[in-house]
Design a protein around this motif. Structure first.
Motif, PDB file in Angstrom:
ATOM      1  N   GLU D 239       0.857  -1.182   0.000  1.00 21.19           N
ATOM      2  CA  GLU D 239       0.000   0.000   0.000  1.00 21.19           C
ATOM      3  C   GLU D 239       0.895   1.234   0.000  1.00 21.19           C
ATOM      4  O   GLU D 239       1.375   1.707   1.033  1.00 21.19           O
ATOM      5  CB  GLU D 239      -0.929  -0.017   1.220  1.00 21.19           C
ATOM      6  N   VAL D 240       1.127   1.777  -1.204  1.00 25.32           N
ATOM      7  CA  VAL D 240       2.064   2.883  -1.345  1.00 25.32           C
ATOM      8  C   VAL D 240       1.559   4.165  -0.691  1.00 25.32           C
ATOM      9  O   VAL D 240       2.357   5.022  -0.288  1.00 25.32           O
ATOM     10  CB  VAL D 240       2.410   3.107  -2.836  1.00 25.32           C
ATOM     11  N   VAL D 241       0.246   4.270  -0.519  1.00 26.25           N
ATOM     12  CA  VAL D 241      -0.289   5.483   0.118  1.00 26.25           C
ATOM     13  C   VAL D 241       0.243   5.631   1.535  1.00 26.25           C
ATOM     14  O   VAL D 241       0.384   6.737   2.055  1.00 26.25           O
ATOM     15  CB  VAL D 241      -1.839   5.471   0.099  1.00 26.25           C
ATOM     16  N   SER D 242       0.588   4.502   2.149  1.00 35.45           N
ATOM     17  CA  SER D 242       1.113   4.564   3.509  1.00 35.45           C
ATOM     18  C   SER D 242       2.349   5.456   3.597  1.00 35.45           C
ATOM     19  O   SER D 242       2.616   6.068   4.630  1.00 35.45           O
ATOM     20  CB  SER D 242       1.448   3.152   4.012  1.00 35.45           C
ATOM     21  N   LEU D 243       3.096   5.550   2.509  1.00 35.65           N
ATOM     22  CA  LEU D 243       4.338   6.337   2.556  1.00 35.65           C
ATOM     23  C   LEU D 243       4.064   7.835   2.698  1.00 35.65           C
ATOM     24  O   LEU D 243       4.979   8.611   2.945  1.00 35.65           O
ATOM     25  CB  LEU D 243       5.179   6.064   1.307  1.00 35.65           C
ATOM     26  N   GLY D 244       2.816   8.221   2.550  1.00 27.84           N
ATOM     27  CA  GLY D 244       2.469   9.609   2.828  1.00 27.84           C
ATOM     28  C   GLY D 244       2.485   9.912   4.311  1.00 27.84           C
ATOM     29  O   GLY D 244       2.517  11.091   4.712  1.00 27.84           O
ATOM     30  N   LEU D 245       2.483   8.885   5.113  1.00 28.72           N
ATOM     31  CA  LEU D 245       2.296   9.101   6.547  1.00 28.72           C
ATOM     32  C   LEU D 245       3.366   8.425   7.390  1.00 28.72           C
ATOM     33  O   LEU D 245       3.718   8.921   8.460  1.00 28.72           O
ATOM     34  CB  LEU D 245       0.913   8.556   6.942  1.00 28.72           C
ATOM     35  N   ILE D 246       3.889   7.306   6.924  1.00 29.40           N
ATOM     36  CA  ILE D 246       4.813   6.565   7.792  1.00 29.40           C
ATOM     37  C   ILE D 246       6.259   6.744   7.329  1.00 29.40           C
ATOM     38  O   ILE D 246       6.538   7.184   6.224  1.00 29.40           O
ATOM     39  CB  ILE D 246       4.443   5.069   7.888  1.00 29.40           C
ATOM     40  N   GLU D 247       7.137   6.401   8.210  1.00 21.89           N
ATOM     41  CA  GLU D 247       8.566   6.537   7.973  1.00 21.89           C
ATOM     42  C   GLU D 247       8.972   5.682   6.769  1.00 21.89           C
ATOM     43  O   GLU D 247       8.687   4.485   6.731  1.00 21.89           O
ATOM     44  CB  GLU D 247       9.318   6.068   9.236  1.00 21.89           C
ATOM     45  N   PRO D 248       9.634   6.273   5.781  1.00 19.24           N
ATOM     46  CA  PRO D 248       9.952   5.501   4.579  1.00 19.24           C
ATOM     47  C   PRO D 248      11.055   4.477   4.860  1.00 19.24           C
ATOM     48  O   PRO D 248      11.911   4.685   5.723  1.00 19.24           O
ATOM     49  CB  PRO D 248      10.430   6.565   3.597  1.00 19.24           C
ATOM     50  N   PRO D 249      11.032   3.380   4.139  1.00 22.86           N
ATOM     51  CA  PRO D 249      12.016   2.318   4.380  1.00 22.86           C
ATOM     52  C   PRO D 249      13.454   2.804   4.192  1.00 22.86           C
ATOM     53  O   PRO D 249      14.363   2.330   4.883  1.00 22.86           O
ATOM     54  CB  PRO D 249      11.656   1.243   3.356  1.00 22.86           C
ATOM     55  N   GLY D 250      13.653   3.741   3.282  1.00 22.62           N
ATOM     56  CA  GLY D 250      15.010   4.246   3.071  1.00 22.62           C
ATOM     57  C   GLY D 250      15.565   4.906   4.324  1.00 22.62           C
ATOM     58  O   GLY D 250      16.779   4.887   4.564  1.00 22.62           O
ATOM     59  N   ALA D 251      14.717   5.472   5.130  1.00 25.50           N
ATOM     60  CA  ALA D 251      15.158   6.117   6.370  1.00 25.50           C
ATOM     61  C   ALA D 251      15.370   5.101   7.473  1.00 25.50           C
ATOM     62  O   ALA D 251      15.837   5.452   8.559  1.00 25.50           O
ATOM     63  CB  ALA D 251      14.127   7.160   6.802  1.00 25.50           C
ATOM     64  N   GLN D 252      15.015   3.844   7.186  1.00 18.38           N
ATOM     65  CA  GLN D 252      15.166   2.805   8.213  1.00 18.38           C
ATOM     66  C   GLN D 252      16.265   1.809   7.848  1.00 18.38           C
ATOM     67  O   GLN D 252      16.392   0.778   8.476  1.00 18.38           O
ATOM     68  CB  GLN D 252      13.838   2.056   8.408  1.00 18.38           C
ATOM     69  N   GLY D 253      16.989   2.119   6.800  1.00 19.17           N
ATOM     70  CA  GLY D 253      18.135   1.276   6.488  1.00 19.17           C
ATOM     71  C   GLY D 253      17.910   0.242   5.413  1.00 19.17           C
ATOM     72  O   GLY D 253      18.765  -0.615   5.174  1.00 19.17           O
ATOM     73  N   ALA D 254      16.799   0.288   4.726  1.00 18.02           N
ATOM     74  CA  ALA D 254      16.546  -0.706   3.677  1.00 18.02           C
ATOM     75  C   ALA D 254      17.558  -0.550   2.550  1.00 18.02           C
ATOM     76  O   ALA D 254      17.985   0.559   2.218  1.00 18.02           O
ATOM     77  CB  ALA D 254      15.128  -0.548   3.134  1.00 18.02           C
ATOM     78  N   ASP D 255      17.922  -1.684   1.947  1.00 17.80           N
ATOM     79  CA  ASP D 255      18.861  -1.667   0.829  1.00 17.80           C
ATOM     80  C   ASP D 255      18.139  -1.715  -0.504  1.00 17.80           C
ATOM     81  O   ASP D 255      18.592  -1.153  -1.490  1.00 17.80           O
ATOM     82  CB  ASP D 255      19.808  -2.862   0.943  1.00 17.80           C
ATOM     83  N   ILE D 256      17.048  -2.442  -0.521  1.00 17.21           N
ATOM     84  CA  ILE D 256      16.178  -2.475  -1.695  1.00 17.21           C
ATOM     85  C   ILE D 256      14.769  -2.252  -1.180  1.00 17.21           C
ATOM     86  O   ILE D 256      14.370  -2.846  -0.172  1.00 17.21           O
ATOM     87  CB  ILE D 256      16.246  -3.838  -2.422  1.00 17.21           C
ATOM     88  N   VAL D 257      14.046  -1.375  -1.850  1.00 18.93           N
ATOM     89  CA  VAL D 257      12.645  -1.176  -1.500  1.00 18.93           C
ATOM     90  C   VAL D 257      11.827  -1.561  -2.704  1.00 18.93           C
ATOM     91  O   VAL D 257      12.093  -1.120  -3.818  1.00 18.93           O
ATOM     92  CB  VAL D 257      12.365   0.285  -1.114  1.00 18.93           C
ATOM     93  N   VAL D 258      10.832  -2.384  -2.475  1.00 14.67           N
ATOM     94  CA  VAL D 258      10.012  -2.836  -3.585  1.00 14.67           C
ATOM     95  C   VAL D 258       8.570  -2.872  -3.116  1.00 14.67           C
ATOM     96  O   VAL D 258       8.291  -3.175  -1.958  1.00 14.67           O
ATOM     97  CB  VAL D 258      10.510  -4.211  -4.097  1.00 14.67           C
ATOM     98  N   GLY D 259       7.686  -2.505  -3.994  1.00 17.11           N
ATOM     99  CA  GLY D 259       6.297  -2.494  -3.565  1.00 17.11           C
ATOM    100  C   GLY D 259       5.353  -2.330  -4.720  1.00 17.11           C
ATOM    101  O   GLY D 259       5.748  -2.156  -5.873  1.00 17.11           O
ATOM    102  N   GLU D 260       4.085  -2.400  -4.360  1.00 13.47           N
ATOM    103  CA  GLU D 260       3.017  -2.282  -5.336  1.00 13.47           C
ATOM    104  C   GLU D 260       2.577  -0.818  -5.396  1.00 13.47           C
ATOM    105  O   GLU D 260       2.287  -0.221  -4.366  1.00 13.47           O
ATOM    106  CB  GLU D 260       1.844  -3.171  -4.912  1.00 13.47           C
ATOM    107  N   GLY D 261       2.521  -0.255  -6.616  1.00 19.60           N
ATOM    108  CA  GLY D 261       2.131   1.142  -6.763  1.00 19.60           C
ATOM    109  C   GLY D 261       0.692   1.331  -7.220  1.00 19.60           C
ATOM    110  O   GLY D 261       0.270   2.454  -7.477  1.00 19.60           O
ATOM    111  N   GLN D 262      -0.058   0.248  -7.311  1.00 18.29           N
ATOM    112  CA  GLN D 262      -1.417   0.325  -7.876  1.00 18.29           C
ATOM    113  C   GLN D 262      -2.272   1.413  -7.259  1.00 18.29           C
ATOM    114  O   GLN D 262      -3.041   2.083  -7.951  1.00 18.29           O
ATOM    115  CB  GLN D 262      -2.103  -1.051  -7.720  1.00 18.29           C
TER     116      GLN D 262
END
Lengths: 499, 448, 499, 448
Positions: D239-262
């Protein structure tokens, strides 16, 4: 790439639809069957698609750039409106199917009428006119009907010089004599002169047709006094609503004394201009004119609005003067306009008027030092009028100047209108433009003005250079009208006898 | 607000640049007592979702033609329009372009108008056509005014087969302009004696074929008589698809041909917008109302198109104009042109034959019902039946059964006993065998 | 006019949607709320409209002109398909809502599967792959699963040199070693060589990946013998279905011995290419591979097709190798493809194949005297392959030649593919072109060839001149990749000390 | 046939020009025994109207999300998409354009891809994003393969909060490629001990937040542990809309971020086409799968865009490519980019807050029902409830009442008793107070 005409690429044995020949019936056409074959070439679907896509690319459009056409109000056309107008419940209903099966359609018209009446401060609206000029005709017919009902037969309609051509044309169509009203030096109606004219034609004036804000982009300060003077002369005040978009939510025509005003749904309420139409021109009416609204009209019923379609259904106090058109008017445009109104809401529409006026003034101050304002550096409403004094002695005409704008990627502004100033250039940016867009436009215009003043006449006299066509020979077109395509004569192939 | 690009920061900066303290200063010419200081009492702004829901709820209260057996015509027709048409007319460059007064950057619009004019002239077998009118009814009003200009006479004779609302438009306009109108009584069978109404005072005779009642009319004798009296024949149609199959009015001596083009390219839309077709003879072109597009060349000698003969028009001639019209039916005539380009003669002919075949089949089914009489001998895709009781009630009863059966004549001609039982029924390519069976079956029940 | 990036024109305080702040709730995000503000500029709706409309104008498109990309099959995309795909009953249903509420959706997939199986002569189809290459992967996974189920573990996949790059890439992804197969001088597979290769690797061959018609535009005459030889080696025949559009209704891959073949719905069944996707790549399977079709698959049930989503629902004989994707595949593309099939019908699709082949040959004979055919003047299938011999000594490369086509209003043909000929130019007009369109194309190509031969090298080496951009520096892009926009550093405005 | 411009005359003339007697001569390479001489046994060509009717009948058997109270999520979400988006993606120049391999005439596509990549990188707080994958699930599979290339290890650890179908995709691919996978058991509450699964063999850890069950997961400790073992953290979202509100994975140390943009710009479409988002760190860009668009200059020095780093790709590298992918989700990523351009931070933030608020309100209403437990402590717009009986039957019963209540976990994880009663419920901006009341009311009835 040049795009040929369909008649040059289509074939009589090609069609872009798949239909089957019907079978098992005896034609019942009597003696009326077509004798000759029709000569309409067909295109397969891929060819038709490409033809019209390519044609479209030769057009300027709001969606592609700023469209500073004063008085034409080329604003953003939301696609939500298009989507709503295509709901089968609106697009796929027949005007004469049982009213019990189109209740939502009637309700929509009623709801739109309510918005229009509240915004204009009036008590009735004739919805059916099919365009602004048709609305004018409707309004003036209501006025004529009201005079007739009162036993009067006045012959004169007052029209200011700055009016749109439709105003005098409409009055003339109904047999009225048009008497012109002068403007003051400040671009507004000469109220004293008007009073004198009224006095001169006492008892013979049917009404006045006034545009407000007027076509110079100015609000008529004396508007209420004008209305009172007209009413005192047993005449009616027809307001050309072309510029209503400047004051929605800021003032109501009804409060200004207007008896009838058409509303161009495309100018004020964003229905698409469509390369020339279709339009829609509902006419709001004051208490005094309301009874004369034409068929069909809506009546409040116990179970919602009722559509009155014929004189047989008319009740006491209803005196429709006739019918403007078959059916009920431009439903497709109503849906779009209501969609726009609901989106903006009363707060948003007021804001839109304010932004339109702010944008026009922003353009004014951006250009007034280089271009010339005929009525001085006073605020304008939603459009700003320049004259061509600034081009004096440059050898560049208003037309040349406008055509040079095309090479800069802009549609020209309105030219030579209104007639009250010399070489008029009327610019209306509308509320749809961003500040960055206006800044770029102003910068471009300044560059053009300075170029003209520097004497770079070739940039103007030959313009446009970069458009799909260079300047077109309109005289030739009018002198020898070619109004349809005809197959060229086959080349003379008479064989030359050997020897 | 999503349609307004200015932010509050922009507004503040721009007001400063303009040199005023508040936006209201720019509205100070409005007389104080008329200024609105509050937002009007109407709903406030709404998101797309809310607007969609509101309008969808209204739409859901209507019964779309596609969802039921549908036989309603009488001036507007349910046809299938290819998806390509609606796609193309929504191209930004068509949808959001202005009237092509600047031809250098509007050749797209101008060229399709030229194609449209050519198509209409060929369809009607006339010399020239204009770039469209608002619709068929207003076009008919304009045709009568044009005839008065051409003939310098003021009396129009209207056939009893003319669509009642078209007649009302002509009558209203004529009354207001102090012109004369002779309206013949309703003529479901096409047997009126219109020839005897034509005299030297007559400016024009207005005849519709197929008539409002579906009857095909022989225009030739009427044209002949009219021309003997220096009057014009105005031929009207409401179903343009008929021209794929029947003799065009231009081949029958019509001087002005005017009609409704909705059937090609355009949906029902509850009555509008539609597209009026208007064609005439070459010699009358300068008395024609409406826009005209003509061919010319540009400065490089390339073929191009412009709006022309605009000295007829209001924006040049003002009170001397041929009409006050300053709009055509732009996008609707684009839809017409695209659809007709796809059809071609071949497709239009097939479409017309299917329409006619379906009407013939429908007539057979209805005529077989006891008490039902079909009044028309020659028709295209529409005809009138006489029912054994008032048609309005029958139509309502059928609507309750989910069948939209046609238009009771009394809806447009109320209070005329002789018309009370008449029902105008149309059938197009959208009707199936099942649709016809459903109508016939339900009608039997309702009449039983 | 140059169109900036949204990041250069948008603003953080602007939005093109109207939403209200929610009220009356306690956030339940735990410790996960975003710390920093997102930096995504917004555009008001009119700005967004204009931005993307203007961007679109920099694109070439089928709807605007002929697109002779060999092997890519750029054919007409009917708008009926778009309309059908947008029916809410298809576009607005969720893949995981109860199956009882999506029966029509499942039926549609089943109906499309039926068409695909009948057209290909196969007995199963894996619908879910999301693109052609995904279909290849699916097909090869089914082959691997079949080997595993039979207790075999072969390591080699045979791939002809002329194959699309996806073929070897797919095989490698599954751990296979790719062994290349040579072509004969006539552009088709060297069957004798193939037999030798099979013998050499006896028992270790998983399958062959062959395109037929092949990427030289030729039908492999020995195809049935090749299939038999592969099957005799306990291997499977994977057919790359990229060129299936040439033979629909003329031959069935199943009859040729194919075990698995993906179908690019956009190439053969007109779903739009969309600037690069989305695609859809159903894979038809022979009897032998059918049991291994991945989840989800359709099973004939008593009340119509049933969707099998999990291994728990699997019945005897069903051995799905796994799942290619979440949900059920590209429904939106299925609707479009079925709409196309229903429109054409089996007769129309056969005609389309014939027209595609006829059009390609018409181009071939129009150009073969001036351009060079690597395999002689024999008929081709749906595309015609030229090499660059005719440019020898002209100083014009294939790339230059292709770029010069842009200035003539055409998209270049496929270049440098297939790899088996030098300077390949692969032209596929498709069945969507009219004869007039082909005539103009041929004339233009002839003009270009003669221009090249006349030594007018500048017309080529600097081309394109008339496109939205001139030739782009691809080396720079790859050497210093700039893959996203970053705000430029503010200019250095350190005040210079006076004096 | 309407899509085929050649007439029979054209065909005959062209065959003559080609020098063959019949079209079949051109097909003579097909072995005779495999040639089809008859038209296949499938329906024959049909007009638009017939095709529309056939497909509309199928569509009418489905229940569109907009027509009912709708709470189904679990990887695909019902959001409102502005009309502008669908209008723009249907522009001929976007819809019918090819992959932009010829950059001079495809700057339209290339520029939006560059905008898209920038938007995705900013949303996820990562260095670079590609031009989209098929969808979230296949993107996750590719992410795992990429991690294996980067780390040169082969073991993936999959969280029990990963969407079960995503897990199936990764497992299938890994099995076929002989890679190792450790899949943790279903973890509705986000309390699994994933840290202990990470060791030196681990190539990557795949964690979804919000999880399949709606739980928000703290990625930081997982990233830390992974990095200690030279493994990558692959952060997944559906659920990409969540990124409008929650801490993005890049700020939490993720190396690859992948998701559904539907959710942004795209409809439900019964599961596809969707658009996979894929972002990573700068240092891994050359191991990334999928298309990449990069900035450059043209021969005149003007800024322009091209597809770049294609030496990673199959059409250049063949069996050495990073992936076999040669498609992105073109139009779907255009839809995403347009919608997100309209939203901007401001709109996306509001949209996310409305989604969250609606979920919170829904949770309160459901939690108040006797026997219903909400399992999640921190969530965005979706959470899991434990019902007092099997969820599948409850969902069916609610569907019969015209309410689509969510996804029973057993639909994706059948046969697991501990999951049998779990229902995943989503709530977005489309849900109204009435929708929530309808669900709560009906659920009470069904559970009673």
């Amino acid at each position: 790439m040049e795009e040929p005409l369909i008649f040059e690429v289509g074939h009589l044995d090609v069609t872009g639809v798949d239909l089957d020949e019907p079978e098992g019936f005896e034609p019942q056409l009597g003696t009326h069957a077509r004798a000759d074959e029709l000569d309409l070439p067909g295109l397969a679907e891929p060819e038709a698609m490409r033809h019209y896509v390519r044609l479209s690319r030769n057009n300027y459009a709001i969606d592609a750039g700023l469209y500073p056409l004063g008085s034409c109000t080329m604003k953003h056309n939301p696609r939500l409106n298009e989507k709503m107008a295509r709901l089968p419940g609106f697009s796929d209903i027949h005007p004469l199917q049982p009213l019990s099966t189109v209740k939502g359609g009637v309700e929509l018209i009623d709801e739109l009428a309510h918005w229009l009446m509240v915004m204009t401060g009036t008590s009735a609206v004739a919805m059916s006119p099919k365009a602004g000029a048709h609305g004018e005709l409707c309004g003036m017919m209501a006025i004529k009907a009201a005079h007739t009902a009162a036993g009067r037969d006045p012959k004169i309609v007052l029209v200011p010089e700055s009016a749109h051509g439709t105003n005098p044309a409409t009055a003339a169509l109904l047999g009225y004599k048009v008497v012109s009203i002068d403007a003051k030096d400040d671009g507004t109606v000469d109220f004293d002169g008007l009073k004198a004219t009224i006095a001169e034609h006492e008892g013979n004036i049917a009404g006045i047709m006034l545009t407000n804000p007027n076509t110079c982009g100015l609000f008529e300060r004396d508007i209420i006094e004008i209305a009172e003077a007209i009413h005192a002369a047993d005449a009616y005040f027809y307001c050309d609503g072309a510029n209503f978009n400047a004051i929605v939510g800021k003032a109501r025509p009804g409060d200004l004394g207007v008896d009838a005003m058409h509303i161009n749904l495309h100018k004020t309420f964003s229905t698409p201009h469509g390369g020339g139409g279709p339009g829609s021109g509902p006419v709001v009416l004051s208490d005094r004119l309301a009874p004369f609204a034409p068929l069909p009209f809506l009546r409040k019923g116990e179970n919602g609005p009722e559509l009155v379609e014929t004189t047989a259904e008319v009740e006491d106090g209803e005196k429709p003067f006739g019918r403007m058109t078959a059916f009920h008017g431009q439903m497709g445009m109503y849906v779009r306009a209501l969609s726009y109104m609901l989106s903006h809401g009363s707060d948003g529409m007021r804001q839109a008027s304010e932004d339109a006026v702010l944008n026009a003034n922003y353009v004014r101050v951006g250009l007034q030092d280089l271009m010339t304002l005929p009525f001085g550096e006073r605020p304008c409403m939603h459009e700003v009028l320049f004259d061509d004094s600034f081009l004096k002695d440059t050898g560049v005409t208003t037309l040349d100047f406008a055509k040079a704008m095309i090479d800069e990627g802009y549609h020209p502004m309105t030219m030579y209108f209104p007639l009250v100033v010399h070489g008029a250039m009327l610019i209306e940016p509308t509320e749809s433009e961003s500040r960055a867009s206006l800044d770029l436009f102003v910068a471009t215009m300044r560059d053009l003005v300075m170029s003209a003043k520097r004497g770079e006449t070739e940039r103007f006299s030959g313009a446009p250079y970069l458009s799909p066509r260079r300047r077109l020979d309109e005289t030739l077109a009018a002198r020898k009208p070619v109004l349809k395509w005809t197959a060229p004569e086959p080349a003379d192939v008479t064989p030359v006898a050997a020897e | 607000m999503r349609y307004l690009p200015l932010s509050d920061t922009d507004r503040a900066d721009m007001l400063a640049r303009v040199g005023v303290d508040s936006i209201d200063e720019l509205f100070s010419d409005i007389p104080e007592k008329a200024r609105l200081n509050e937002v009007l009492d109407l709903p406030r702004r709404a998101g797309e979702l809310q607007v969609e829901r509101h309008l969808s709820n209204l739409a859901a209260k209507n019964v779309p033609a596609s969802t039921v057996p549908f036989f309603v015509g009488a001036g507007a027709y349910k046809h299938h329009v290819p998806a390509t048409v609606d796609h193309l007319i929504q191209r930004s460059e068509f949808l959001t372009s202005y009237t092509p007064y600047q031809p250098e950057i509007t050749q797209g619009t101008l060229q399709y108008l030229f194609e449209f004019q050519t198509q209409v002239a060929r369809l009607t077998a006339m010399d020239v056509a204009n770039a469209s009118m608002y619709d068929g009814s207003t076009g008919t009003g304009e045709a009568v005014l044009m005839a008065h200009r051409v003939t310098k006479k003021k009396k129009a004779v209207l056939s009893g087969g003319l669509h009642p609302q078209y007649r009302a438009v002509v009558e209203g306009l004529s009354e207001m302009a102090n012109d004369d109108v002779v309206s013949l009584p309703a003529d479901p069978t096409g047997t009126e004696d219109i020839l005897s109404q034509i005299d030297d005072e007559t400016s024009c005779v207005v005849v519709q074929s197929p008539s409002f009642y579906g009857q095909l009319i022989d225009l030739k004798p009427i044209a002949e008589k009219a021309h003997q009296h220096k009057a014009l024949l105005i031929a009207v149609f409401t179903e343009v698809v008929s021209l794929g199959l029947i003799e065009p009015p231009g081949a029958q001596g019509a001087d002005i041909v005017v009609g409704e083009g909705q059937s090609i390219g355009n949906g029902l839309n509850f009555g509008g917008p539609y597209v009026g077709l208007f064609a005439t003879k070459q010699k009358y072109v300068r008395q024609m109302p409406g826009r005209l597009c003509g061919e010319t060349v540009d400065a490089d000698g390339k073929r191009g198109f412009v709006l022309t003969l605009s000295t007829r028009e209001q924006h040049i001639r003002r009170d001397k104009a041929t009409s006050n019209i300053c709009t055509n039916s732009g996008l609707c005539c684009l839809a017409f042109t695209i659809h007709l380009s796809l059809l071609g003669s071949k497709g239009l002919g097939q479409m017309a034959r299917i329409n006619h075949a379906n009407a013939v089949k429908l007539k057979q089914e209805l005529a077989a019902i006891s008490g039902v009489d079909v009044l028309n001998s020659a028709y295209f895709n529409e005809f009138t039946v006489k029912l054994p009781k008032a048609a309005a009630g029958v139509v309502e009863a059928l609507a309750e059964k989910g069948i939209l059966a046609g238009v009771p004549v009394s809806r447009l001609e109320p209070g005329k006993a002789e018309l009370e039982d008449l029902l105008v029924v149309a059938s197009t390519e959208v009707n199936t065998d099942e649709d016809r069976a459903a109508l016939a079956g339900a009608l039997k029940e309702v009449l039983a």
